[in-house]
Scaffold this motif. Structure first.
Motif, mmCIF file in Angstrom:
data_model
loop_
_atom_site.group_PDB
_atom_site.id
_atom_site.type_symbol
_atom_site.label_atom_id
_atom_site.label_comp_id
_atom_site.label_asym_id
_atom_site.label_seq_id
_atom_site.Cartn_x
_atom_site.Cartn_y
_atom_site.Cartn_z
ATOM 1 N N GLU A 260 0.837 -1.197 0.000
ATOM 2 C CA GLU A 260 0.000 0.000 0.000
ATOM 3 C C GLU A 260 0.875 1.250 0.000
ATOM 4 O OE1 GLU A 260 -2.752 -0.020 3.202
ATOM 5 O OE2 GLU A 260 -3.928 -1.702 2.415
ATOM 6 N N ALA A 261 0.544 2.181 -0.875
ATOM 7 C CA ALA A 261 1.366 3.376 -1.041
ATOM 8 C C ALA A 261 1.452 4.194 0.244
ATOM 9 C CB ALA A 261 0.798 4.234 -2.177
ATOM 10 N N THR A 262 0.361 4.239 1.007
ATOM 11 C CA THR A 262 0.396 5.019 2.250
ATOM 12 C C THR A 262 1.446 4.480 3.212
ATOM 13 O OG1 THR A 262 -1.435 3.647 3.067
ATOM 14 C CG2 THR A 262 -2.002 5.786 2.121
ATOM 15 N N ALA A 263 1.607 3.159 3.260
ATOM 16 C CA ALA A 263 2.612 2.565 4.148
ATOM 17 C C ALA A 263 4.010 2.958 3.698
ATOM 18 C CB ALA A 263 2.466 1.045 4.162
ATOM 19 N N VAL A 264 4.239 2.961 2.393
ATOM 20 C CA VAL A 264 5.561 3.309 1.868
ATOM 21 C C VAL A 264 5.876 4.769 2.154
ATOM 22 C CG1 VAL A 264 6.981 3.451 -0.203
ATOM 23 C CG2 VAL A 264 5.383 1.546 0.080
ATOM 24 N N LEU A 265 4.885 5.643 1.985
ATOM 25 C CA LEU A 265 5.116 7.076 2.202
ATOM 26 C C LEU A 265 5.237 7.414 3.680
ATOM 27 C CD1 LEU A 265 2.686 8.573 -0.458
ATOM 28 C CD2 LEU A 265 5.181 8.642 -0.499
ATOM 29 N N ASP A 266 4.479 6.713 4.514
ATOM 30 C CA ASP A 266 4.520 6.995 5.959
ATOM 31 C C ASP A 266 5.800 6.479 6.601
ATOM 32 O OD1 ASP A 266 2.077 8.174 5.758
ATOM 33 O OD2 ASP A 266 0.941 6.477 6.572
ATOM 34 N N ARG A 267 6.315 5.333 6.092
ATOM 35 C CA ARG A 267 7.506 4.728 6.694
ATOM 36 C C ARG A 267 8.505 4.311 5.620
ATOM 37 N NH1 ARG A 267 3.141 2.726 8.993
ATOM 38 N NH2 ARG A 267 3.244 0.790 7.814
ATOM 39 N N LEU B 27 -1.544 2.455 -5.173
ATOM 40 C CA LEU B 27 -2.268 3.683 -4.888
ATOM 41 C C LEU B 27 -3.769 3.449 -4.921
ATOM 42 C CD1 LEU B 27 -0.042 5.706 -7.277
ATOM 43 C CD2 LEU B 27 -0.407 6.467 -4.925
ATOM 44 N N GLY B 28 -4.496 4.100 -4.006
ATOM 45 C CA GLY B 28 -5.945 3.980 -3.986
ATOM 46 C C GLY B 28 -6.607 4.895 -4.987
ATOM 47 N N ALA B 29 -7.929 4.747 -5.129
ATOM 48 C CA ALA B 29 -8.691 5.573 -6.074
ATOM 49 C C ALA B 29 -9.050 6.896 -5.401
ATOM 50 C CB ALA B 29 -9.940 4.827 -6.522
ATOM 51 N N GLU B 30 -8.057 7.767 -5.297
ATOM 52 C CA GLU B 30 -8.257 9.062 -4.661
ATOM 53 C C GLU B 30 -8.587 10.125 -5.715
ATOM 54 O OE1 GLU B 30 -4.927 9.551 -1.560
ATOM 55 O OE2 GLU B 30 -4.193 8.019 -2.933
ATOM 56 N N LYS B 31 -8.896 11.320 -5.247
ATOM 57 C CA LYS B 31 -9.080 12.434 -6.168
ATOM 58 C C LYS B 31 -7.763 12.708 -6.883
ATOM 59 C CE LYS B 31 -12.573 14.712 -3.273
ATOM 60 N NZ LYS B 31 -12.888 15.921 -2.467
ATOM 61 N N MET B 32 -7.835 13.124 -8.139
ATOM 62 C CA MET B 32 -6.621 13.363 -8.907
ATOM 63 C C MET B 32 -5.727 14.384 -8.229
ATOM 64 S SD MET B 32 -6.203 11.437 -11.574
ATOM 65 C CE MET B 32 -5.153 12.341 -12.726
ATOM 66 N N GLY B 33 -6.335 15.382 -7.591
ATOM 67 C CA GLY B 33 -5.553 16.402 -6.904
ATOM 68 C C GLY B 33 -4.754 15.842 -5.744
ATOM 69 N N GLU B 34 -5.246 14.776 -5.120
ATOM 70 C CA GLU B 34 -4.524 14.118 -4.033
ATOM 71 C C GLU B 34 -3.558 13.072 -4.573
ATOM 72 O OE1 GLU B 34 -7.718 12.441 -1.854
ATOM 73 O OE2 GLU B 34 -8.361 14.345 -0.951
ATOM 74 N N LEU B 35 -3.934 12.481 -5.683
ATOM 75 C CA LEU B 35 -3.157 11.379 -6.235
ATOM 76 C C LEU B 35 -1.847 11.843 -6.854
ATOM 77 C CD1 LEU B 35 -3.504 8.341 -6.474
ATOM 78 C CD2 LEU B 35 -4.608 8.706 -8.685
ATOM 79 N N ALA C 179 1.369 1.153 -9.075
ATOM 80 C CA ALA C 179 0.131 0.504 -9.478
ATOM 81 C C ALA C 179 -1.052 1.306 -8.933
ATOM 82 C CB ALA C 179 0.068 -0.925 -8.967
ATOM 83 N N LEU C 180 -2.075 1.447 -9.746
ATOM 84 C CA LEU C 180 -3.287 2.165 -9.352
ATOM 85 C C LEU C 180 -4.379 1.133 -9.085
ATOM 86 C CD1 LEU C 180 -4.757 4.878 -8.991
ATOM 87 C CD2 LEU C 180 -5.302 4.809 -11.433
ATOM 88 N N ASP C 181 -4.855 1.089 -7.862
ATOM 89 C CA ASP C 181 -5.824 0.082 -7.430
ATOM 90 C C ASP C 181 -7.241 0.572 -7.692
ATOM 91 O OD1 ASP C 181 -7.242 -1.914 -6.216
ATOM 92 O OD2 ASP C 181 -6.485 -1.541 -4.185
ATOM 93 N N ARG D 5 -14.790 7.335 -7.844
ATOM 94 C CA ARG D 5 -13.762 8.046 -8.596
ATOM 95 C C ARG D 5 -13.194 7.151 -9.695
ATOM 96 N NH1 ARG D 5 -12.313 9.231 -3.163
ATOM 97 N NH2 ARG D 5 -13.157 11.240 -2.522
ATOM 98 N N PRO D 6 -13.943 6.988 -10.758
ATOM 99 C CA PRO D 6 -13.400 6.220 -11.885
ATOM 100 C C PRO D 6 -12.294 7.009 -12.572
ATOM 101 C CG PRO D 6 -15.482 7.233 -12.492
ATOM 102 C CD PRO D 6 -15.273 7.529 -11.034
#
Length: 259
Positions: free
Chosen positions: A59-66, A79-87, A103-105, A121-122
């Motif tokens: 998970e991308a959040t784990a990599v970025l956090d640690r 990466l999760g299906a977030e808003k493009m501005g966050e992604l 990878a985009l999940d 968020r398709p």
């Protein structure tokens, strides 16, 4: 969908081939500039990559956090299906870590109203092309269950798709191994095609490879050592000396239309 995936794997029966001279097998694979001991990529939610895993989806959040917990060259952030501005900022942060790919999940789209609370968020072809340009490295689309989506990913310049049944959780969609041949027919040769889902043993990994997946993103709590040993067992009993020799001839699956 795990039950449906497992049932479909069970229906894909392997045919032993005994009159051959294959004693030692070689499951090594070159992928994303790395030499993997097998075409097996563990899927992990957090923590360091399992021992001996040259490449894992994390998970991308784990990599970025640690980031200090990971070897950047051994992780493929999901990466999760977030808003493009966050992604987009996350994509640039991960690219700066020099990870081999992203990878985009898309499986999270199953958990949108009325069955979940995630935002809908398709992604469009233009979104995917923008993400690929920002990443500056290979990008995979994780959660593909449609030949049409695989074609769009290829047209957008993505480098791989992971066929996974998660997005069809509430739709009664087919299992990943059932739709895999159709995705291969649609885009083989233009984009990398991988399979993802529950893996009980290395024999399941062999099944995905036999139906055309180039590698398998394995959701399993089994050790990589044991999964690889079982994959080698299946290779020996079907007469496949290398992973490139694994193919349809090793499979008896009457419900699957073989191209």
């Amino acid at each position: 969908m795990a039950g449906r995936d497992i049932a479909a794997l069970e229906a894909c029966q392997l045919i032993p081939r005994l009159l051959h001279d294959v004693y030692e097998v070689d499951s090594h694979l070159e992928l994303l500039g790395l030499t993997l001991s097998s075409p097996l990529l563990p899927l992990i939610e957090a923590g360091p990559s399992p021992a001996r895993a040259a490449l894992s989806l994390v998970e991308a959040t784990a990599v970025l956090d640690r980031p200090e917990s990971y070897l950047p060259q051994s992780v493929l952030p999901l990466l999760g299906a977030e808003k493009m501005g966050e992604l987009m900022p996350r994509v640039r942060q991960l690219a700066a870590l020099e990870v081999p790919a992203l990878a985009l999940d898309m499986t999270g789209l199953a958990d949108t109203p009325p069955y979940g609370s995630h935002g809908w968020r398709p992604r469009t072809r233009e979104d995917l092309a923008e993400l690929r340009a920002a990443a500056g490295r290979p990008v995979w689309l994780y959660g593909v269950m449609s030949p049409g989506d695989a074609e769009v990913a290829a047209e957008a310049g993505l480098d791989g798709v992971v066929v996974h049944s998660g997005a069809g959780l509430y739709l009664g969609s087919p299992a990943a191994i059932e739709i895999l041949p159709e995705v291969i027919d649609a885009v083989a040769g233009t984009i990398g095609i991988y399979a993802g889902g529950p893996v009980r043993s290395g024999v399941d990994v062999f099944r995905y490879l036999a139906l055309g997946a180039e590698a398998v993103v394995a959701d399993s709590d089994r050790s990589l050592v044991n999964l690889e040993a079982e994959l080698h067992y299946a290779m020996r009993l079907t007469g496949c000396k290398t992973v490139h020799e694994i193919g349809y001839e090793a499979v008896f699956a009457p419900l699957l239309e073989v191209p």
